[in-house]
Design a protein around this motif. Structure first.
Motif, PDB file in Angstrom:
ATOM      1  N   VAL A 175       0.849  -1.185   0.000  1.00 24.68           N
ATOM      2  CA  VAL A 175       0.000   0.000   0.000  1.00 24.68           C
ATOM      3  C   VAL A 175       0.889   1.242   0.000  1.00 24.68           C
ATOM      4  N   TYR A 176       0.686   2.117  -0.989  1.00 19.30           N
ATOM      5  CA  TYR A 176       1.461   3.337  -1.129  1.00 19.30           C
ATOM      6  C   TYR A 176       0.547   4.547  -0.931  1.00 19.30           C
ATOM      7  N   GLY A 177       1.121   5.657  -0.457  1.00 17.92           N
ATOM      8  CA  GLY A 177       0.330   6.841  -0.177  1.00 17.92           C
ATOM      9  C   GLY A 177       0.910   8.115  -0.750  1.00 17.92           C
ATOM     10  N   TYR A 178       0.035   9.106  -0.891  1.00 18.06           N
ATOM     11  CA  TYR A 178       0.381  10.410  -1.460  1.00 18.06           C
ATOM     12  C   TYR A 178      -0.632  11.403  -0.915  1.00 18.06           C
ATOM     13  N   VAL A 179      -0.170  12.589  -0.532  1.00 12.98           N
ATOM     14  CA  VAL A 179      -1.071  13.609   0.007  1.00 12.98           C
ATOM     15  C   VAL A 179      -0.852  14.898  -0.762  1.00 12.98           C
ATOM     16  N   THR A 180      -1.946  15.532  -1.196  1.00 13.81           N
ATOM     17  CA  THR A 180      -1.842  16.798  -1.909  1.00 13.81           C
ATOM     18  C   THR A 180      -1.688  17.937  -0.904  1.00 13.81           C
ATOM     19  N   ASN A 181      -1.436  19.135  -1.424  1.00 10.04           N
ATOM     20  CA  ASN A 181      -1.322  20.303  -0.550  1.00 10.04           C
ATOM     21  C   ASN A 181      -2.650  20.638   0.120  1.00 10.04           C
ATOM     22  N   SER A 182      -3.751  20.229  -0.498  1.00 13.48           N
ATOM     23  CA  SER A 182      -5.074  20.481   0.081  1.00 13.48           C
ATOM     24  C   SER A 182      -5.540  19.313   0.961  1.00 13.48           C
ATOM     25  N   LYS A 183      -4.612  18.419   1.317  1.00 15.69           N
ATOM     26  CA  LYS A 183      -4.838  17.282   2.229  1.00 15.69           C
ATOM     27  C   LYS A 183      -5.749  16.198   1.657  1.00 15.69           C
ATOM     28  N   VAL A 184      -5.916  16.168   0.344  1.00 15.93           N
ATOM     29  CA  VAL A 184      -6.601  15.047  -0.295  1.00 15.93           C
ATOM     30  C   VAL A 184      -5.577  13.924  -0.398  1.00 15.93           C
ATOM     31  N   LYS A 185      -6.005  12.715  -0.069  1.00 15.49           N
ATOM     32  CA  LYS A 185      -5.087  11.590  -0.022  1.00 15.49           C
ATOM     33  C   LYS A 185      -5.352  10.637  -1.175  1.00 15.49           C
ATOM     34  N   PHE A 186      -4.274  10.150  -1.774  1.00 18.57           N
ATOM     35  CA  PHE A 186      -4.348   9.123  -2.811  1.00 18.57           C
ATOM     36  C   PHE A 186      -3.710   7.867  -2.244  1.00 18.57           C
ATOM     37  N   VAL A 187      -4.361   6.730  -2.444  1.00 13.71           N
ATOM     38  CA  VAL A 187      -3.829   5.447  -1.996  1.00 13.71           C
ATOM     39  C   VAL A 187      -3.842   4.500  -3.181  1.00 13.71           C
ATOM     40  N   ILE A 188      -2.693   3.862  -3.418  1.00 11.74           N
ATOM     41  CA  ILE A 188      -2.595   2.861  -4.474  1.00 11.74           C
ATOM     42  C   ILE A 188      -2.171   1.547  -3.836  1.00 11.74           C
ATOM     43  N   VAL A 189      -2.932   0.496  -4.107  1.00 12.51           N
ATOM     44  CA  VAL A 189      -2.616  -0.842  -3.617  1.00 12.51           C
ATOM     45  C   VAL A 189      -2.086  -1.648  -4.801  1.00 12.51           C
ATOM     46  N   VAL A 190      -0.891  -2.231  -4.612  1.00 18.84           N
ATOM     47  CA  VAL A 190      -0.223  -2.980  -5.663  1.00 18.84           C
ATOM     48  C   VAL A 190      -0.055  -4.423  -5.200  1.00 18.84           C
ATOM     49  N   ASP A 191      -0.142  -5.351  -6.127  1.00 22.52           N
ATOM     50  CA  ASP A 191       0.064  -6.766  -5.813  1.00 22.52           C
ATOM     51  C   ASP A 191       1.514  -6.987  -5.394  1.00 22.52           C
ATOM     52  N   SER A 192       1.737  -7.699  -4.291  1.00 20.41           N
ATOM     53  CA  SER A 192       3.095  -7.940  -3.788  1.00 20.41           C
ATOM     54  C   SER A 192       3.923  -8.789  -4.737  1.00 20.41           C
ATOM     55  N   SER A 193       3.275  -9.591  -5.553  1.00 21.39           N
ATOM     56  CA  SER A 193       4.024 -10.451  -6.473  1.00 21.39           C
ATOM     57  C   SER A 193       4.680  -9.648  -7.597  1.00 21.39           C
ATOM     58  N   ASN A 194       4.265  -8.405  -7.792  1.00 19.92           N
ATOM     59  CA  ASN A 194       4.838  -7.546  -8.834  1.00 19.92           C
ATOM     60  C   ASN A 194       6.115  -6.910  -8.296  1.00 19.92           C
ATOM     61  N   THR A 195       7.238  -7.613  -8.446  1.00 21.78           N
ATOM     62  CA  THR A 195       8.515  -7.122  -7.909  1.00 21.78           C
ATOM     63  C   THR A 195       9.222  -6.182  -8.870  1.00 21.78           C
ATOM     64  N   SER A 196       8.768  -6.105 -10.125  1.00 25.67           N
ATOM     65  CA  SER A 196       9.431  -5.255 -11.112  1.00 25.67           C
ATOM     66  C   SER A 196       9.049  -3.782 -10.952  1.00 25.67           C
ATOM     67  N   LEU A 197       8.046  -3.494 -10.130  1.00 26.79           N
ATOM     68  CA  LEU A 197       7.564  -2.122  -9.956  1.00 26.79           C
ATOM     69  C   LEU A 197       8.505  -1.351  -9.043  1.00 26.79           C
ATOM     70  N   ARG A 198       9.101  -0.285  -9.573  1.00 28.05           N
ATOM     71  CA  ARG A 198      10.055   0.511  -8.794  1.00 28.05           C
ATOM     72  C   ARG A 198       9.366   1.707  -8.155  1.00 28.05           C
ATOM     73  N   ASP A 199      10.070   2.315  -7.210  1.00 28.78           N
ATOM     74  CA  ASP A 199       9.548   3.463  -6.485  1.00 28.78           C
ATOM     75  C   ASP A 199       9.249   4.638  -7.420  1.00 28.78           C
ATOM     76  N   ASN A 200      10.133   4.867  -8.390  1.00 34.57           N
ATOM     77  CA  ASN A 200       9.901   5.997  -9.300  1.00 34.57           C
ATOM     78  C   ASN A 200       8.688   5.751 -10.197  1.00 34.57           C
ATOM     79  N   GLU A 201       8.352   4.492 -10.487  1.00 34.89           N
ATOM     80  CA  GLU A 201       7.152   4.198 -11.259  1.00 34.89           C
ATOM     81  C   GLU A 201       5.892   4.469 -10.437  1.00 34.89           C
TER      82      GLU A 201
END
Length: 139
Positions: free
Chosen positions: A69-95
């Motif tokens: 589970v990854y998170g992101y918060v905007t300046n207006s305090k709106v939150k974005f949450v992205i859930v990624v499958d753990s088996s996907n090991t090719s996904l990097r932080d910059n992606e």
């Protein structure tokens, strides 16, 4: 890439939640809402440390056996949450950062629509299409 994408309002109610395997939708709602506690902890810790306020990406909130589970918060305090499958090991932080930037830009376009009332659920077809594109890439 993502199995669930959520946009959470400043007051912690969902503006948008979409998950790919729809039979697990309730599980993803629970995962997103439990991640809000971690988001609040990270925001308050960053506020006390007076870190770079321009850094909106919160990184990995918590891993589970099946998902990350990854998170992101905007300046207006709106939150974005992205859930990624753990088996996907090719996904990097910059992606993941790139996915959040796309999500933020598309959400900004929704907010700029003069017919959108802030606080209402997101019902934009363009936003929906962008989210679908982010989710279909891995499945």
């Amino acid at each position: 890439m993502a199995v669930c994408i959520a946009v959470i309002a400043k007051e912690n109610y969902p503006l948008y939640i979409r998950s790919v395997p729809t039979q697990n939708e309730l599980k993803f709602h629970y995962t997103v809402h439990t991640s809000l506690d971690v988001v609040e902890e990270k925001i308050s810790a960053a506020g006390k440390a007076m870190a770079d306020q321009r850094e909106l990406y919160l990184g990995l909130l918590y891993p589970t056996e099946d998902y990350k589970v990854y998170g992101y918060v905007t300046n207006s305090k709106v939150k974005f949450v992205i859930v990624v499958d753990s088996s996907n090991t090719s996904l990097r932080d910059n992606e993941i950062r790139s996915m959040f930037r796309k999500l933020h830009n598309s959400f900004t376009d929704v907010m700029c629509n003069p017919f959108y009332n802030p606080g209402d659920p997101v019902q934009s077809k363009v936003f929906e299409g962008m989210v679908s594109g982010m989710m279909v890439q891995a499945s």
